[in-house]
Design a protein around this motif. Structure first.
Motif, mmCIF file in Angstrom:
data_model
loop_
_atom_site.group_PDB
_atom_site.id
_atom_site.type_symbol
_atom_site.label_atom_id
_atom_site.label_comp_id
_atom_site.label_asym_id
_atom_site.label_seq_id
_atom_site.Cartn_x
_atom_site.Cartn_y
_atom_site.Cartn_z
ATOM 1 N N LYS A 71 39.493 33.689 47.219
ATOM 2 C CA LYS A 71 40.451 32.603 47.421
ATOM 3 C C LYS A 71 40.868 32.017 46.081
ATOM 4 O O LYS A 71 42.051 31.730 45.849
ATOM 5 C CB LYS A 71 39.817 31.535 48.303
ATOM 6 C CG LYS A 71 40.753 30.379 48.643
ATOM 7 C CD LYS A 71 40.076 29.388 49.573
ATOM 8 C CE LYS A 71 41.007 28.225 49.909
ATOM 9 N NZ LYS A 71 40.348 27.233 50.816
ATOM 10 N N GLU A 72 39.924 31.851 45.182
ATOM 11 C CA GLU A 72 40.237 31.314 43.864
ATOM 12 C C GLU A 72 41.113 32.276 43.069
ATOM 13 O O GLU A 72 42.053 31.851 42.392
ATOM 14 C CB GLU A 72 38.952 31.009 43.094
ATOM 15 C CG GLU A 72 38.207 29.765 43.595
ATOM 16 C CD GLU A 72 37.027 29.441 42.716
ATOM 17 O OE1 GLU A 72 36.701 30.255 41.818
ATOM 18 O OE2 GLU A 72 36.415 28.379 42.920
ATOM 19 N N LYS A 73 40.801 33.555 43.128
ATOM 20 C CA LYS A 73 41.594 34.535 42.405
ATOM 21 C C LYS A 73 43.017 34.577 42.948
ATOM 22 O O LYS A 73 43.992 34.709 42.178
ATOM 23 C CB LYS A 73 40.950 35.922 42.505
ATOM 24 C CG LYS A 73 39.698 36.089 41.668
ATOM 25 C CD LYS A 73 39.315 37.547 41.487
ATOM 26 C CE LYS A 73 40.298 38.237 40.563
ATOM 27 N NZ LYS A 73 39.885 39.626 40.229
ATOM 28 N N HIS A 74 43.150 34.477 44.265
ATOM 29 C CA HIS A 74 44.476 34.474 44.875
ATOM 30 C C HIS A 74 45.265 33.229 44.462
ATOM 31 O O HIS A 74 46.481 33.309 44.167
ATOM 32 C CB HIS A 74 44.348 34.530 46.392
ATOM 33 C CG HIS A 74 45.667 34.507 47.103
ATOM 34 N ND1 HIS A 74 46.525 35.583 47.128
ATOM 35 C CD2 HIS A 74 46.288 33.506 47.819
ATOM 36 C CE1 HIS A 74 47.609 35.266 47.814
ATOM 37 N NE2 HIS A 74 47.490 34.019 48.262
#
Length: 353
Positions: free
Chosen positions: A347-350
């Motif tokens: 989620k953070e990478k997205h």
């Protein structure tokens, strides 16, 4: 030895404490009586405590207290200590631990071994060990640093699985060495040359929960010719009791840091096949005959984690019959924590892409 040995390194013991008023005095009492024949100092980093941690530390004339304006966490507190130490060796210790009077002397022995990048010891419980959870932790050798993998290449998945299954039978059969070369050291009982620590920038605040593994990996990568050593006689006694719930919750809470550590370093996360097998077989039993579910859940851990009933009988220790359920719960908590970490990491990478 009664005289100062000028060949021994100057040790700086750094105790990081956040609201540690109930345990800190006992920790410092054990440190001020060290019989280390070399030079050493004791520093307490008060990590923004709101209790009497600072006042307790300042009662000891042998102790230097560094008060941080706000709580920065264990990594930030250790780095604050790194900024002020005078010694050649940074020694990390927790505020709820006790040491014998020869602790620093034992740690110093590791610095006589070839090319040390760090030296640690063994985490033990205060005697007597009471309670199933603490007996389990002690029995699996959770206090001794993991040995270096002597293989030149990372293990494949099949080899990892075979090592996992074989590890159970080695728990009680392996001899206790005087010292081992370790792959990493535990933060409650570890030391590093200050120049080594500063070269890698100390501890990473983003790695809370797995900060010790992270700093050791960065040191190994930065100094490939150096080694970590764990000295068996350098014992630190962990003071408080730990409940089963606290013990099991810890790997789940650390799941994000654990997954992030493995993902960033392109490592395969831990493999625990038996919890998946147990859940799948229990589900099959429930589908076939719902009444079989509970007996299956009770009996299967004894079969899958076969080493514990084997040791229970061979060592005449009935409490080992409970350990399959603890190991199953522990491994399940790690798996759930990693799953939670995977989802949060993706989620953070997205969000950042």
């Amino acid at each position: 030895m009664t005289k100062k040995d000028l060949n021994l390194p100057f040790m700086s013991v750094v105790v990081c404490s956040y609201n540690g008023e109930t345990t800190l005095a006992r920790t410092l009492d054990s440190l001020v009586v060290q019989d280390y024949p070399g030079k050493f100092e004791i520093i307490v980093v008060n990590d923004g405590s709101t209790d009497k941690t600072s006042q307790i530390a300042k009662k000891y004339k042998e102790v230097r207290c560094i008060d941080l304006a706000q709580n920065v966490g264990i990594s930030g507190a250790r780095n604050a200590g790194m900024d002020v130490v005078k010694g050649e060796i940074y020694v990390a210790m927790d505020d709820d631990c006790l040491v014998r009077s020869d602790w620093l002397t034992q740690l110093a022995k590791g610095y006589a071994l070839p090319d040390p990048a760090g030296v640690g010891g063994y985490l033990v419980d205060q005697e007597p060990i009471v309670g199933v959870t603490k007996n389990y932790i002690s029995t699996i050798g959770g206090g001794f640093a993991p040995k270096v993998n002597t293989g030149s290449k990372p293990a494949s998945i099949p080899v990892k699985l075979l090592n996992y299954l074989g590890a159970g039978l080695k728990i009680l059969s392996s001899e206790q060495a005087t010292w081992i070369e370790a792959v990493e050291l535990y933060g409650a009982n570890c030391s590093f040359p200050i120049d080594v620590l500063r070269a890698v920038g100390g501890w990473d605040k983003k790695m809370t929960g797995i900060e010790d593994r992270d700093v050791c990996l960065r040191i190994r990568n930065h100094f490939p010719g150096k080694h970590f050593y764990a000295i068996r006689a350098a014992e630190v006694m962990h003071d408080p009791d730990i409940s089963l719930w606290t013990y099991l919750k810890r790997p789940y809470v650390r799941g994000y840091a654990n997954y992030r550590f493995h993902a960033m370093n392109h490592f395969l996360p831990p493999l625990f096949p038996l919890p998946f097998m147990l859940v799948a077989l229990c589900a099959l039993a429930a589908v076939h005959e719902i009444e079989w579910t509970i007996p299956t859940l009770i009996l299967l851990p004894q079969l899958l984690y076969f080493w514990w009933p084997f040791f229970a009988v061979s060592k005449m220790t009935p409490s080992y019959f409970l350990f399959p359920y603890i190991q199953f719960a522990e491994e399940s908590a790690v798996i759930l924590g990693l799953l939670r970490g995977f989802l949060k990491y993706k989620k953070e990478k997205h969000a950042n892409s």
